[in-house]
Write a protein that holds these residues in place. Structure first.
Motif, mmCIF file in Angstrom:
data_model
loop_
_atom_site.group_PDB
_atom_site.id
_atom_site.type_symbol
_atom_site.label_atom_id
_atom_site.label_comp_id
_atom_site.label_asym_id
_atom_site.label_seq_id
_atom_site.Cartn_x
_atom_site.Cartn_y
_atom_site.Cartn_z
ATOM 1 N N ARG A 19 0.859 -1.051 -0.162
ATOM 2 C CA ARG A 19 0.136 -0.034 0.054
ATOM 3 C C ARG A 19 0.891 1.363 -0.072
ATOM 4 N N ASP A 20 2.032 1.232 0.557
ATOM 5 C CA ASP A 20 2.774 2.302 0.545
ATOM 6 C C ASP A 20 3.540 2.495 -0.671
ATOM 7 N N ILE A 21 3.736 1.297 -1.316
ATOM 8 C CA ILE A 21 4.317 1.583 -2.961
ATOM 9 C C ILE A 21 3.368 2.045 -3.874
ATOM 10 N N PHE A 22 2.082 1.424 -3.804
ATOM 11 C CA PHE A 22 1.439 1.545 -4.850
ATOM 12 C C PHE A 22 0.012 2.409 -4.520
ATOM 13 N N PRO A 80 0.791 6.219 9.883
ATOM 14 C CA PRO A 80 1.678 5.370 10.557
ATOM 15 C C PRO A 80 2.723 4.390 9.777
ATOM 16 N N GLY A 81 2.360 4.583 8.486
ATOM 17 C CA GLY A 81 3.376 3.643 7.626
ATOM 18 C C GLY A 81 3.153 2.139 7.783
ATOM 19 N N PRO A 82 3.959 1.460 7.440
ATOM 20 C CA PRO A 82 5.377 1.724 7.169
ATOM 21 C C PRO A 82 5.578 2.254 5.841
ATOM 22 N N HIS A 83 6.955 3.228 5.927
ATOM 23 C CA HIS A 83 6.999 3.947 4.585
ATOM 24 C C HIS A 83 8.487 3.257 4.262
ATOM 25 N N VAL A 84 8.530 3.293 3.087
ATOM 26 C CA VAL A 84 9.741 2.302 2.233
ATOM 27 C C VAL A 84 9.935 3.266 1.162
#
Length: 97
Positions: A19-22, A80-84
């Motif tokens: 979800r963080d990437i796309f 809250p992320g995670p963020h990458v």
């Protein structure tokens, strides 16, 4: 109540990273080039290079100062992320569409 299996945790983490990437493929975001201020780009570049995404809420503030009113973008940055590396918002700010 059943115990949470390691595979359940791994699956949840994998989903969060995807979800963080796309982002949400069912809610595409239109990103205005005017939101790419020097502050926003500098913050995004620093996070991208260092892989330290603790400044995501600050990026949200910079984007908001630049006129960003997209709840999806701002909520993602403040979430809250995670963020990458590959985070869809950071990539949009850096023009890595």
């Amino acid at each position: 109540m059943r115990a949470i299996a390691t595979s359940d945790i791994q699956q949840a983490v994998t989903v969060a990273v995807l979800r963080d990437i796309f982002g949400n493929p069912f809610r595409p975001v239109t990103f205005s080039p005017s939101w790419r201020t020097s502050t926003a780009v500098t913050l995004a570049a620093q996070m991208y290079e260092s892989r330290d995404f603790s400044a995501m809420p600050i990026l949200a503030d910079a984007l908001q100062d630049a006129g960003c009113d997209s709840a999806d973008v701002l909520d993602h940055c403040r979430g809250p992320g995670p963020h990458v590396r590959g985070c869809w918002v950071v990539d949009l700010v850096l023009g890595k569409e």
